[in-house]
Design an enzyme around this catalytic site. Structure first.
Site, PDB file in Angstrom:
ATOM      1  CB  CYS A 133      -1.163   0.822 -10.797  1.00  0.00           C
ATOM      2  SG  CYS A 133      -2.247   0.050  -9.476  1.00  0.00           S
ATOM      3  CG  LEU A 134      -2.878   5.494  -6.896  1.00  0.00           C
ATOM      4  CD1 LEU A 134      -4.101   5.798  -6.378  1.00  0.00           C
ATOM      5  CD2 LEU A 134      -2.027   6.841  -7.075  1.00  0.00           C
ATOM      6  N   GLY A 155      -8.082   6.854  -9.588  1.00  0.00           N
ATOM      7  CA  GLY A 155      -8.956   5.614  -9.531  1.00  0.00           C
ATOM      8  C   GLY A 155      -8.374   4.822  -8.176  1.00  0.00           C
ATOM      9  CD  GLN A 166      -5.454   0.305  -6.175  1.00  0.00           C
ATOM     10  OE1 GLN A 166      -6.276   0.859  -6.651  1.00  0.00           O
ATOM     11  NE2 GLN A 166      -4.049   0.561  -6.528  1.00  0.00           N
ATOM     12  CG  HIS A 180      -5.979   0.320 -13.465  1.00  0.00           C
ATOM     13  ND1 HIS A 180      -4.815   0.395 -13.840  1.00  0.00           N
ATOM     14  CD2 HIS A 180      -6.143   0.329 -12.205  1.00  0.00           C
ATOM     15  CE1 HIS A 180      -3.706  -0.113 -13.173  1.00  0.00           C
ATOM     16  NE2 HIS A 180      -4.549   0.064 -11.897  1.00  0.00           N
ATOM     17  CD  GLU A 181      -8.476   1.883 -10.151  1.00  0.00           C
ATOM     18  OE1 GLU A 181      -8.384   1.198  -9.199  1.00  0.00           O
ATOM     19  OE2 GLU A 181      -7.609   2.717 -10.642  1.00  0.00           O
ATOM     20  CG  HIS A 235      -7.026  -2.923  -8.788  1.00  0.00           C
ATOM     21  ND1 HIS A 235      -5.958  -3.349  -8.395  1.00  0.00           N
ATOM     22  CD2 HIS A 235      -6.626  -1.654  -9.285  1.00  0.00           C
ATOM     23  CE1 HIS A 235      -4.835  -2.544  -8.619  1.00  0.00           C
ATOM     24  NE2 HIS A 235      -5.300  -1.624  -9.208  1.00  0.00           N
TER      25      HIS A 235
HETATM   26 ZN    ZN Z   1      -4.207  -0.153  -9.959  1.00  0.00          ZN
END
Ligand code: ZN
Length: 134
Positions: free
Chosen positions: A88-89, A46, A51, A130-131, A134
């Site tokens: 998380c990226l 995701g 991000q 999660h996304e 954000h």
């Molecule tokens: Zn994340």
């Protein structure tokens, strides 16, 4: 298409509030294409627009089959619970244990502004939560 730079946790983009998408135009489509390519390159499940430094309510989630494009997404239903590792990226190398619903239903718009609903369980439900956070 182009790979975009994923911002890391110190970046203010990750703390600010994202605004809704109102223009479903070529610029949005380019962003979505870039986000998908960036997510594939990062081998993630995701990615949210903040991000890549864009403060709009946009997320892409890979459900194992498709890269779902979620514009202005909202969670409209949940079932059950799961607890597990979540990364998380934007926070590379760090994983936390997080409890999430095991099934999540999302209402969102596609890249042309059409509303749709999609459900996901397990990792996909976790990625939805999660996304959208954000
Ligand atoms: Zn994340």
């Amino acid at each position: 298409m182009a790979i975009r730079t994923i911002v890391l946790r110190e970046d203010p983009s990750l703390r600010n509030i994202s605004r809704p998408v109102t223009n479903f135009d070529a610029r949005l489509h380019t962003l979505l294409d870039d986000m998908r390519e960036t997510l594939i390159e990062a081998d993630g499940v995701g990615l949210a627009a903040p991000q890549v430094g864009v403060l709009r309510r946009i997320a892409i989630v890979f459900n194992g089959v498709n890269y779902l494009e979620l514009i202005n997404p909202e969670i409209i239903g949940t079932e059950g619970e799961q607890t597990g590792a979540e990364g998380c990226l934007s926070v590379p190398g760090i994983c936390g244990t997080v409890s999430r619903p095991n099934f999540v239903k999302v209402r969102a718009q596609d890249r042309n502004g059409n509303h749709f609903e999609v459900g996901g369980e397990g990792l996909t439900a976790r990625a939805f939560c999660h996304e959208i956070d954000h």
